[in-house]
Scaffold this active site. Structure first.
Site, PDB file in Angstrom:
ATOM      1  N   ASN A   1      -5.336   2.646 -13.624  1.00  0.00           N
ATOM      2  CA  ASN A   1      -4.376   1.677 -13.065  1.00  0.00           C
ATOM      3  C   ASN A   1      -2.958   2.207 -13.201  1.00  0.00           C
ATOM      4  OD1 ASN A   1      -3.393  -0.898 -12.085  1.00  0.00           O
ATOM      5  ND2 ASN A   1      -2.894  -1.453 -14.201  1.00  0.00           N
TER       6      ASN A   1
ATOM      7  N   LEU B   1      -4.516  -6.846  -8.138  1.00  0.00           N
ATOM      8  CA  LEU B   1      -4.068  -7.827  -9.125  1.00  0.00           C
ATOM      9  C   LEU B   1      -5.182  -8.582  -9.843  1.00  0.00           C
ATOM     10  CD1 LEU B   1      -1.018  -9.211  -7.120  1.00  0.00           C
ATOM     11  CD2 LEU B   1      -1.150  -7.238  -8.643  1.00  0.00           C
TER      12      LEU B   1
ATOM     13  N   GLY C   1       0.787  -1.230   0.000  1.00  0.00           N
ATOM     14  CA  GLY C   1       0.000   0.000   0.000  1.00  0.00           C
ATOM     15  C   GLY C   1       0.818   1.279   0.000  1.00  0.00           C
ATOM     16  N   SER C   2       2.078   1.230  -0.466  1.00  0.00           N
ATOM     17  CA  SER C   2       2.876   2.466  -0.448  1.00  0.00           C
ATOM     18  C   SER C   2       2.281   3.505  -1.394  1.00  0.00           C
ATOM     19  CB  SER C   2       4.345   2.183  -0.785  1.00  0.00           C
ATOM     20  OG  SER C   2       4.506   1.868  -2.141  1.00  0.00           O
TER      21      SER C   2
ATOM     22  N   ILE D   1     -10.555  -6.449 -13.672  1.00  0.00           N
ATOM     23  CA  ILE D   1     -11.775  -5.720 -13.300  1.00  0.00           C
ATOM     24  C   ILE D   1     -12.948  -6.249 -14.134  1.00  0.00           C
ATOM     25  CG2 ILE D   1     -12.857  -3.429 -13.253  1.00  0.00           C
ATOM     26  CD1 ILE D   1     -10.631  -3.918 -11.132  1.00  0.00           C
TER      27      ILE D   1
ATOM     28  N   ASP E   1      -3.936  -4.697 -18.343  1.00  0.00           N
ATOM     29  CA  ASP E   1      -2.904  -3.736 -18.771  1.00  0.00           C
ATOM     30  C   ASP E   1      -3.114  -3.250 -20.201  1.00  0.00           C
ATOM     31  OD1 ASP E   1      -1.729  -4.234 -16.307  1.00  0.00           O
ATOM     32  OD2 ASP E   1      -0.512  -5.865 -17.094  1.00  0.00           O
TER      33      ASP E   1
ATOM     34  N   HIS F   1       0.905   0.606 -13.720  1.00  0.00           N
ATOM     35  CA  HIS F   1       1.655  -0.615 -13.998  1.00  0.00           C
ATOM     36  C   HIS F   1       3.145  -0.294 -13.889  1.00  0.00           C
ATOM     37  CE1 HIS F   1       2.256  -4.635 -15.530  1.00  0.00           C
ATOM     38  NE2 HIS F   1       3.234  -4.150 -16.263  1.00  0.00           N
TER      39      HIS F   1
HETATM   40  C1  GAR Z   1       3.195  -1.132  -7.558  1.00  0.00           C
HETATM   41  O1  GAR Z   1       4.537  -1.134  -8.004  1.00  0.00           O
HETATM   42  C2  GAR Z   1       2.252  -1.255  -8.738  1.00  0.00           C
HETATM   43  O2  GAR Z   1       2.739  -0.639  -9.902  1.00  0.00           O
HETATM   44  C3  GAR Z   1       2.185  -2.743  -8.921  1.00  0.00           C
HETATM   45  O3  GAR Z   1       2.124  -3.251  -7.612  1.00  0.00           O
HETATM   46  C4  GAR Z   1       2.910  -2.418  -6.766  1.00  0.00           C
HETATM   47  C5  GAR Z   1       2.151  -2.145  -5.479  1.00  0.00           C
HETATM   48  O4  GAR Z   1       2.999  -1.531  -4.529  1.00  0.00           O
HETATM   49  N1  GAR Z   1       1.039  -3.120  -9.717  1.00  0.00           N
HETATM   50  C6  GAR Z   1       1.068  -4.121 -10.591  1.00  0.00           C
HETATM   51  O5  GAR Z   1       2.046  -4.835 -10.756  1.00  0.00           O
HETATM   52  C7  GAR Z   1      -0.214  -4.319 -11.384  1.00  0.00           C
HETATM   53  N2  GAR Z   1      -0.010  -5.190 -12.504  1.00  0.00           N
HETATM   54  P1  GAR Z   1       2.376  -0.824  -3.251  1.00  0.00           P
HETATM   55  O6  GAR Z   1       1.412  -1.813  -2.577  1.00  0.00           O
HETATM   56  O7  GAR Z   1       3.544  -0.504  -2.370  1.00  0.00           O
HETATM   57  O8  GAR Z   1       1.658   0.423  -3.708  1.00  0.00           O
END
Ligand code: GAR
Length: 199
Positions: free
Chosen positions: A102, A85, A12-13, A88, A145, A104
């Site tokens: 989104n 992940l 969740g950053s 939708i 994506d 990516h």
């Molecule tokens: C992020 O880097 C985001 O781009 C990626 O998951 C991470 C979540 O980090 N999303 C995907 O790979 C979607 N295909 P976070 O929980 O620290 O925000």
């Protein structure tokens, strides 16, 4: 007041940065965190920020109502995917046309699609000896994506980089750009103001 739901299933950053960005915004509010993992770090972030959470499960998401009623009950105008992940469902795409965004962690169309998420993306980038990677912020349609790109930003990958250092570089870009791009998209759809130019 425009209300955003953040869908996130990881640490969740990004969600934390988005929450912080809109904290004092009188017109845009993060009103709900939607998550499919009871142990996800993003739930603690939501609790600390006093934002309601909705824990969802697969059956109802894909074969039930896609939680549309819950989103409507919270008055949600925009959906932001930040480390979510699951694909939708069509019902949600239809209910929020052009209002699901989104992020990516690569330069789509490279390194996208099912199974390409988080560290798997960065491992593939290092494996392919790419000289650059980056972030893609895009509208969401019914395919992984795939929807129209809103914004991309690049970062260099050096021969010394590992998937972990690439992940750090990409996260830095995400935190810098995602909140302001969300704001620009919401404003554009609310008052017709322009989206930021690609750099
Ligand atoms: C992020 O880097 C985001 O781009 C990626 O998951 C991470 C979540 O980090 N999303 C995907 O790979 C979607 N295909 P976070 O929980 O620290 O925000």
């Amino acid at each position: 007041m425009k209300k955003i739901a953040i869908f996130a299933s990881g640490a969740g950053s990004n969600a934390a940065k988005i929450i912080e960005h809109f904290q004092y915004n009188p017109e845009i509010k993060v009103s709900l965190i939607v998550c499919n993992k009871p142990t996800a770090g993003v739930l603690d972030i939501a609790a600390r920020a006093g934002i309601p959470t909705l824990l969802i499960e697969k059956e109802n998401f894909f074969r039930g109502s896609a939680y549309l009623e819950e989103l409507e009950a919270h008055g949600i105008d925009f959906v932001v995917l930040a480390g979510f992940l699951w694909k939708i469902p069509a019902a949600l795409v239809k209910a929020y046309p052009g209002r699901i965004i989104n992020i990516h962690p690569a330069l789509l169309p490279k390194f996208g699609g099912k199974g390409m998420y988080g560290r798997f993306v960065h491992e593939a980038v290092v494996e392919a000896k790419e000289t650059h990677t980056g972030i893609t912020i895009h509208y969401v349609d019914e395919f992984y994506d795939h929807g129209r790109t809103i914004f991309q930003e690049k970062v260099e990958v050096s021969p010394d980089d590992t998937p972990a250092t690439v992940a750090q570089k990409v996260h830095r870009l995400e935190h810098e750009h995602f909140p302001r791009i969300i704001e620009a998209v919401v404003n554009q759809q609310t008052d017709g103001s322009a989206l930021p130019n690609q750099r």
